[in-house]
Design a protein around this motif. Structure first.
Motif, PDB file in Angstrom:
ATOM      1  N   ARG A  57      26.192  26.998  46.262  1.00 22.49           N
ATOM      2  CA  ARG A  57      26.481  28.082  47.082  1.00 22.49           C
ATOM      3  C   ARG A  57      26.580  27.648  48.506  1.00 22.49           C
ATOM      4  N   SER A 113      33.550  32.972  44.566  1.00 20.18           N
ATOM      5  CA  SER A 113      33.879  34.136  43.756  1.00 20.18           C
ATOM      6  C   SER A 113      33.871  34.201  42.175  1.00 20.18           C
ATOM      7  N   ILE A 155      30.218  35.183  40.893  1.00 20.48           N
ATOM      8  CA  ILE A 155      30.067  36.479  41.091  1.00 20.48           C
ATOM      9  C   ILE A 155      30.616  37.150  40.046  1.00 20.48           C
TER      10      ILE A 155
END
Length: 65
Positions: free
Chosen positions: A3, A46, A49
């Motif tokens: 991340r 993304s 997620i």
């Protein structure tokens, strides 16, 4: 760790793209490189997620009477 790498890619790509746009003589290759880094970071971020909750607990509870 992944991340943090994604966020760094987004920041560096955004800064490079802004720098390339701010110059009077715009270098298209630097702009494309900045946009590439920005979009790569956004894609990688993304991808991690999930679109749906993984468990049955949702934010809205139904009233069962």
């Amino acid at each position: 760790m992944s991340r943090i790498v994604n966020i760094i890619l987004i920041l560096i790509g955004g800064l490079i793209a802004i720098y390339a746009q701010a110059e009077e003589n715009q270098n298209v290759y630097i702009l494309i490189g900045g946009i590439f880094l920005l979009m790569t970071g956004l894609y990688r971020l993304s991808r991690g997620i999930s679109s749906k909750p993984t468990n049955d607990d949702s934010f809205i509870k139904e009233d069962k009477e």
